[in-house]
Design a protein around this motif. Structure first.
Motif, short mmCIF file in Angstrom:
data_model
loop_
_atom_site.label_atom_id
_atom_site.label_comp_id
_atom_site.label_asym_id
_atom_site.label_seq_id
_atom_site.Cartn_x
_atom_site.Cartn_y
_atom_site.Cartn_z
N GLU A 119 20.11 108.16 76.72
CA GLU A 119 20.14 107.78 75.36
C GLU A 119 18.71 107.50 74.96
O GLU A 119 17.99 106.69 75.56
CB GLU A 119 20.85 106.76 75.23
CG GLU A 119 22.29 107.04 75.45
CD GLU A 119 23.46 105.82 75.26
OE1 GLU A 119 23.02 104.62 74.55
OE2 GLU A 119 24.50 105.90 75.72
N THR A 121 15.70 107.17 71.36
CA THR A 121 15.42 106.75 70.12
C THR A 121 13.87 107.37 69.89
O THR A 121 12.99 107.37 70.59
CB THR A 121 15.21 105.36 69.81
OG1 THR A 121 16.49 104.47 69.90
CG2 THR A 121 14.62 104.98 68.32
N GLN A 142 13.88 107.24 61.98
CA GLN A 142 14.39 107.06 63.49
C GLN A 142 15.85 107.62 63.56
O GLN A 142 16.55 107.74 62.76
CB GLN A 142 14.61 105.45 63.68
CG GLN A 142 13.40 104.89 64.04
CD GLN A 142 13.46 103.43 64.66
OE1 GLN A 142 14.53 102.64 64.50
NE2 GLN A 142 12.36 102.98 65.54
N ALA A 143 16.12 108.19 64.62
CA ALA A 143 16.80 109.06 65.17
C ALA A 143 17.45 108.82 66.59
O ALA A 143 16.45 108.51 67.26
CB ALA A 143 16.82 110.58 64.76
N HIS A 144 18.51 108.78 66.81
CA HIS A 144 19.13 108.56 68.18
C HIS A 144 19.81 109.91 68.90
O HIS A 144 20.43 110.50 68.04
CB HIS A 144 20.12 107.44 68.29
CG HIS A 144 19.75 106.33 67.44
ND1 HIS A 144 19.57 105.93 66.26
CD2 HIS A 144 18.89 105.22 68.11
CE1 HIS A 144 18.95 104.81 65.82
NE2 HIS A 144 18.51 104.41 67.17
N HIS A 145 19.49 110.03 70.13
CA HIS A 145 19.86 111.29 70.66
C HIS A 145 20.53 111.01 72.05
O HIS A 145 20.01 109.86 72.73
CB HIS A 145 18.82 112.28 70.86
CG HIS A 145 18.20 112.59 69.64
ND1 HIS A 145 18.44 113.41 68.66
CD2 HIS A 145 17.10 111.66 69.29
CE1 HIS A 145 17.57 113.54 67.65
NE2 HIS A 145 16.60 112.70 67.87
N SER A 164 22.70 114.48 68.54
CA SER A 164 22.54 113.57 67.75
C SER A 164 23.69 112.68 67.85
O SER A 164 24.78 113.04 68.06
CB SER A 164 22.36 113.92 66.37
OG SER A 164 22.06 112.78 65.66
N THR A 165 23.43 111.25 68.06
CA THR A 165 24.55 110.20 68.03
C THR A 165 24.67 109.38 66.55
O THR A 165 25.38 108.51 66.56
CB THR A 165 24.30 109.47 69.15
OG1 THR A 165 23.10 108.68 69.20
CG2 THR A 165 24.35 110.01 70.26
N ASP A 166 23.70 109.66 65.72
CA ASP A 166 23.76 109.05 64.42
C ASP A 166 25.09 109.57 63.71
O ASP A 166 25.45 110.91 63.49
CB ASP A 166 22.55 109.15 63.77
CG ASP A 166 21.38 108.58 64.52
OD1 ASP A 166 21.45 107.47 64.90
OD2 ASP A 166 20.16 109.24 64.53
N GLN A 167 25.53 108.70 62.77
CA GLN A 167 26.62 109.15 62.03
C GLN A 167 26.23 109.58 60.73
O GLN A 167 27.15 110.13 59.93
CB GLN A 167 27.80 107.79 61.90
CG GLN A 167 28.17 107.54 63.38
CD GLN A 167 29.00 108.64 63.92
OE1 GLN A 167 29.71 109.15 63.40
NE2 GLN A 167 28.62 108.82 65.22
N GLN A 174 16.41 117.95 62.50
CA GLN A 174 17.63 118.10 63.48
C GLN A 174 18.39 119.31 62.93
O GLN A 174 18.46 119.71 61.69
CB GLN A 174 18.70 117.15 62.96
CG GLN A 174 19.99 117.15 63.59
CD GLN A 174 19.90 116.77 65.16
OE1 GLN A 174 19.03 115.97 65.46
NE2 GLN A 174 20.83 117.65 65.81
#
Length: 368
Positions: A119, A121, A142-145, A164-167, A174
């Motif tokens: 995981e 950031t 900022q994005a999370h993957h 991507s794990t962002d909602q 992306q």
């Protein structure tokens, strides 16, 4: 092929052997390698949006101990193509970027057997190309993957997926994965039939006039540009390979017409000199899906049945994902097809020579 730096590879070799038996543990060298590959991928995506001449992909530095799987490399090539199309759309709306910076940190890394989940950031800043009055100079996010790695039989890690794990809304760099998911039919993509590689197959004479296509023109084009690339087309050697792009050009020269629509829809096939192209124009698997679904091509039972203008694809590692596309530009009186292709740029290589070099690969021959 995707390459890692020498120092990184040396650290990694020790780390890979230590990590795999211990579920849930990742040493610092391994974590650093995961981080570097993640940062390379996300930097490449951001760079695809910047209004400047694109340099070599950062992911092209990675091979061996840690790299993209062949399937993921093709996916990244498709994603970068889509992002370049997004850059063009942004420019038409008055938004352009002149610079960018992407940094990645690892939040969590865990290993279980031959699998690793990482995981990260991503922190990205984009600098606007034009600033007037009180307009902002930069934009950032900022994005999370989550990255998925699989270890092969040599203990080397291959990246098999990134999501991507962002909602919330997707970041500007992306790729639009939803568009890909909604274009396929319910019955799934068409599957090519594997072709035999035995000599002296049953005859499969080609009708050179029924289709209205000019097969000689296809061969002439390929043999003209096999080493001196046609400057009217973009070169994809640095972003996953130019082989399918080259075959698409050859087929177009012989009469294949554009089918416009979404770039991610495998039932569309087109090239736009000013911006981008369909995934099926440059993607090995996407080309196969288009060719079969459109009935512009049918599967041949044996590679030796190919004639001028027919296409051959290979799955080098037999993982179900095709890796290379070639076009037949000559057939000898003894019934041997000769292939011309890009990467490595090759003129009239016999199918026998190819099979001798790759006897254990899967082959897919198409009558066009």
């Amino acid at each position: 092929m995707l390459v890692a730096t020498g120092a990184l590879a040396a650290n990694w070799s020790a780390g890979a052997a230590d990590v795999q038996p211990q579920a849930g543990t990742v040493d610092e060298a391994t974590k650093a390698t995961f981080q570097d590959l993640a940062e390379a991928i996300l930097t490449d995506r951001t760079s695809a949006l910047v209004d400047q001449k694109q340099g070599k992909q950062r992911t092209s530095r990675f091979h061996g101990d840690v790299r993209l799987s062949s399937k993921q490399a093709r996916q990244e090539s498709s994603d970068l193509s889509a992002l370049r199309g997004r850059k063009s759309r942004l420019a038409k709306l008055g938004e352009e970027y002149k610079d960018a910076d992407t940094q990645v940190s690892v939040d969590k890394a865990r290993v279980k057997g031959d699998r690793a989940m990482v995981e990260v950031t991503e922190t990205t800043t984009l600098t606007y190309k034009k600033v007037r009055g009180n307009e902002p100079k930069t934009t950032g996010f900022q994005a999370h993957h989550e990255l998925t790695f699989k270890s092969d039989s040599h203990g080397d890690w291959q990246l098999s997926g990134i999501r991507s794990t962002d909602q919330g809304y997707a970041a500007v760099n992306q790729p639009d994965t939803e568009a890909v998911a909604t274009t396929a039919d319910d019955e799934g993509t068409p599957e090519a039939t594997r072709s035999a590689i035995t000599t002296n197959p049953a005859a499969k004479a080609k009708n050179f006039t029924a289709s209205g296509l000019d097969y000689k023109a296809m061969a002439t084009y390929a043999e003209k540009y096999w080493s001196n690339y046609n400057s009217a087309y973009r070169n994809f050697n640095s972003v996953g390979g130019d082989c399918t792009n080259f075959v698409s050009q050859s087929l177009k020269a012989g009469g294949w017409a554009n089918v416009s629509g979404s770039a991610s829809d495998y039932k569309k096939w087109w090239y736009d000199a000013s911006s981008t192209q369909s995934d099926s124009w440059v993607g090995v698997n996407e080309f196969s899906w288009f060719a079969l679904s459109s009935k512009r091509a049918t599967s041949l039972a044996n590679v030796y049945q190919m004639d001028v203008g027919d296409v051959l694809q290979m799955d080098f590692d037999k993982d179900g994902s095709k890796d290379h596309t070639m076009i037949t530009t000559y057939r000898s009186s003894s019934g041997v097809p000769y292939l011309t292709y890009h990467a490595t740029n090759t003129y009239r290589r016999s199918v026998a020579s190819i099979i001798a070099s790759y006897p254990n690969s899967y082959y897919y021959a198409y009558r066009t």
